[in-house]
Write a protein that holds these residues in place. Structure first.
Motif, mmCIF file in Angstrom:
data_model
loop_
_atom_site.group_PDB
_atom_site.id
_atom_site.type_symbol
_atom_site.label_atom_id
_atom_site.label_comp_id
_atom_site.label_asym_id
_atom_site.label_seq_id
_atom_site.Cartn_x
_atom_site.Cartn_y
_atom_site.Cartn_z
ATOM 1 N N LEU A 26 11.194 10.204 7.489
ATOM 2 C CA LEU A 26 11.306 8.775 7.796
ATOM 3 C C LEU A 26 11.513 8.618 9.297
ATOM 4 O O LEU A 26 12.396 9.249 9.882
ATOM 5 N N ARG A 27 10.679 7.792 9.922
ATOM 6 C CA ARG A 27 10.883 7.531 11.348
ATOM 7 C C ARG A 27 10.608 6.069 11.666
ATOM 8 O O ARG A 27 9.886 5.375 10.949
ATOM 9 N N TYR A 28 11.197 5.611 12.769
ATOM 10 C CA TYR A 28 11.064 4.230 13.202
ATOM 11 C C TYR A 28 9.848 4.072 14.101
ATOM 12 O O TYR A 28 9.529 4.951 14.896
ATOM 13 N N LEU A 29 9.222 2.931 13.987
ATOM 14 C CA LEU A 29 8.152 2.571 14.903
ATOM 15 C C LEU A 29 8.705 1.582 15.926
ATOM 16 O O LEU A 29 9.882 1.259 15.921
ATOM 17 N N GLU A 33 7.825 4.448 9.177
ATOM 18 C CA GLU A 33 6.764 5.321 8.692
ATOM 19 C C GLU A 33 7.369 6.353 7.742
ATOM 20 O O GLU A 33 8.352 7.017 8.072
ATOM 21 N N PHE A 34 6.768 6.464 6.558
ATOM 22 C CA PHE A 34 7.184 7.449 5.570
ATOM 23 C C PHE A 34 6.092 8.510 5.472
ATOM 24 O O PHE A 34 4.988 8.222 5.021
ATOM 25 N N TYR A 51 11.004 11.993 -5.496
ATOM 26 C CA TYR A 51 9.899 11.106 -5.125
ATOM 27 C C TYR A 51 9.465 11.459 -3.711
ATOM 28 O O TYR A 51 10.297 11.673 -2.818
ATOM 29 N N ARG A 52 8.145 11.515 -3.501
ATOM 30 C CA ARG A 52 7.584 11.745 -2.170
ATOM 31 C C ARG A 52 6.925 10.443 -1.720
ATOM 32 O O ARG A 52 5.967 9.980 -2.338
ATOM 33 N N ILE A 53 7.460 9.860 -0.656
ATOM 34 C CA ILE A 53 7.037 8.531 -0.204
ATOM 35 C C ILE A 53 6.053 8.668 0.956
ATOM 36 O O ILE A 53 6.278 9.435 1.901
ATOM 37 N N GLN A 54 4.968 7.881 0.875
ATOM 38 C CA GLN A 54 3.955 7.837 1.923
ATOM 39 C C GLN A 54 3.660 6.372 2.274
ATOM 40 O O GLN A 54 3.628 5.515 1.388
ATOM 41 N N GLY A 55 3.436 6.105 3.556
ATOM 42 C CA GLY A 55 3.023 4.763 3.952
ATOM 43 C C GLY A 55 3.870 4.208 5.076
ATOM 44 O O GLY A 55 4.747 4.890 5.632
ATOM 45 N N THR A 56 3.596 2.965 5.438
ATOM 46 C CA THR A 56 4.331 2.312 6.521
ATOM 47 C C THR A 56 4.803 0.929 6.073
ATOM 48 O O THR A 56 4.196 0.288 5.208
ATOM 49 N N LYS A 57 5.879 0.493 6.682
ATOM 50 C CA LYS A 57 6.409 -0.850 6.498
ATOM 51 C C LYS A 57 6.522 -1.515 7.869
ATOM 52 O O LYS A 57 6.689 -0.840 8.892
ATOM 53 N N GLU A 113 0.812 -1.214 0.000
ATOM 54 C CA GLU A 113 0.000 0.000 0.000
ATOM 55 C C GLU A 113 0.846 1.264 0.000
ATOM 56 O O GLU A 113 0.403 2.317 -0.439
ATOM 57 N N ALA A 114 2.059 1.192 0.539
ATOM 58 C CA ALA A 114 2.942 2.363 0.539
ATOM 59 C C ALA A 114 3.217 2.775 -0.907
ATOM 60 O O ALA A 114 3.312 1.932 -1.799
ATOM 61 N N TYR A 115 3.350 4.070 -1.131
ATOM 62 C CA TYR A 115 3.520 4.539 -2.507
ATOM 63 C C TYR A 115 4.453 5.741 -2.542
ATOM 64 O O TYR A 115 4.754 6.372 -1.514
#
Length: 382
Positions: A192-195, A212-213, A149-155, A139-141
């Motif tokens: 960009l940050r860590y969960l 999280e992006f 590039y602008r990144i959104q979403g989570t891994k 789902e991240a894009y």
């Protein structure tokens, strides 16, 4: 195909095994909960020449082929399956940056020598909490905005997420796109940050958590591949060569350890290992491990040949990890009460075997891959 190792291959295996038993096995329990010790040992592993295995020599690596790399990971798994797993993950991503992607930016290639010697670390940001073993459900894009590039979403479930210097990130090429791309993202990139770290049954010295992006911006030049799905599947095939190597090392060490223990432990006036029923169990386990080893060597050979490897790699991952699970459980039984202690190495071996059955596609996923591959050969074409 020659399944017998020559002196060079045997030396590669023996070096890794000897180092692991001497330097990793004595602190294996501490590595479960001490991230700083784990980092120190990873640095030591690099100093002993186990980093950069698949990176070409001209880029600072060892230039090993897949069989040679497999032997390293099998050997290291004798002393610590977790450390072998973490190393192969690092080496895989580093090798992919160095050799998999065509036409990538020269600035990215400049980091390869630091990756090859362990000065810098990487992580593979593929998995998401809802996608599991299905990369197509990502789902991240990322949206292309001029030269960035602008990144959104989570891994999720990203090994080494907190400690990596760089990430290989697979995302959709646009929010509504079905195409996937692979991007190279430095860890200090804004947005960009860590969960949180995810506590697990095994390997809690490693940071495994989410990313999280949030409008995370990287240059267009950081595109590793415009066909990220294909690259992700190729990376998974690589893992399905090396994860089985670790499983074989873990299983073999379990059999070696329990055989030594039963040879010394007496019951009813004689060593337990003289009992024919026990010998038969050892014989069955040793035979299955050797069969798994032969399949590993074949899979590595196919990978080295450049021929399609997905079906063989799935068989390899399925068989070796299932054997490791079966063997470690049986060895725990043979250890008796000693195997039930909280700090017993065989308990950690069982947990590693279970982890290996799950990562890089569960055993059930491997059955789907193998079953569909066989079915395609026999079902009528429509």
């Amino acid at each position: 195909m020659n399944f017998l190792l020559d002196k060079e291959h045997q030396a590669i295996f023996e070096k890794a095994k000897a180092y692991s038993l001497e330097c990793l096995a004595p602190v294996a329990l501490e590595l479960e909960s001490d991230p700083e010790l784990l980092k120190a040992k990873m640095k030591e592993i690099a100093e002993n020449g186990f980093y950069g295995l698949g990176i070409p020599t001209e880029m600072g690596g060892k230039g090993y082929n897949y069989l040679q790399m497999s032997l390293v990971y099998e050997g290291l798994a004798h002393g610590s399956g977790i450390m072998s797993f973490l190393l192969q993950l690092q080496n895989n991503i580093n090798m992919e940056i160095a050799t998999f992607y065509e036409g990538i930016d020269e600035e990215i290639l400049k980091v390869v020598p630091d990756l090859a010697c362990g000065n810098k670390t990487t992580a593979f940001a593929l998995t998401e909490s809802a996608s599991g073993c299905d990369p197509s459900a990502t789902e991240a894009y990322a949206e292309l905005d001029g030269d960035v590039y602008r990144i959104q979403g989570t891994k999720d479930w990203i090994t080494n997420a907190k400690d990596a210097d760089y990430f290989n990130v697979m995302v959709k090429d646009g929010k509504d796109s079905k195409n996937m791309i692979m991007l190279f993202v430095p860890a200090d990139t804004k947005g960009l940050r860590y969960l949180e770290n995810r506590e697990r049954m095994i390997g809690n010295g490693m940071f495994v958590g989410g990313l999280e992006f949030d409008n995370c911006v990287v240059p267009k030049a950081n595109l590793l591949s415009a066909d990220g799905f294909k690259e992700a599947l190729k990376a998974i095939d690589v893992a399905r060569v090396f994860t089985p190597a670790i499983a074989i090392g873990v299983a073999q060490h379990a059999v070696d350890s329990v055989s030594e223990y039963l040879g010394q432990r007496e019951s009813f006036g004689k060593p337990i290992l003289t009992n024919q029923g026990v010998q038969w169990q050892i014989a069955e386990m040793a035979t299955k491990i050797e069969a798994a080893r032969c399949l590993l060597y074949k899979t590595a050979a196919v990978m080295d040949s450049g021929e399609p490897v997905a079906l063989t790699a799935a068989m390899n991952k399925l068989f070796a990890t299932d054997v490791a699970m079966e063997v470690t459980v049986k060895c725990a039984q043979l250890f008796g009460a000693e195997g039930f202690m909280k700090d017993a190495p065989i308990g950690r071996a069982m947990a590693v075997a279970k982890m290996l059955q799950i990562v890089d596609g569960t055993s059930e996923i491997q059955k789907i891959v193998v079953g569909r591959g066989i079915a395609r050969q026999y079902l009528p074409r429509r």
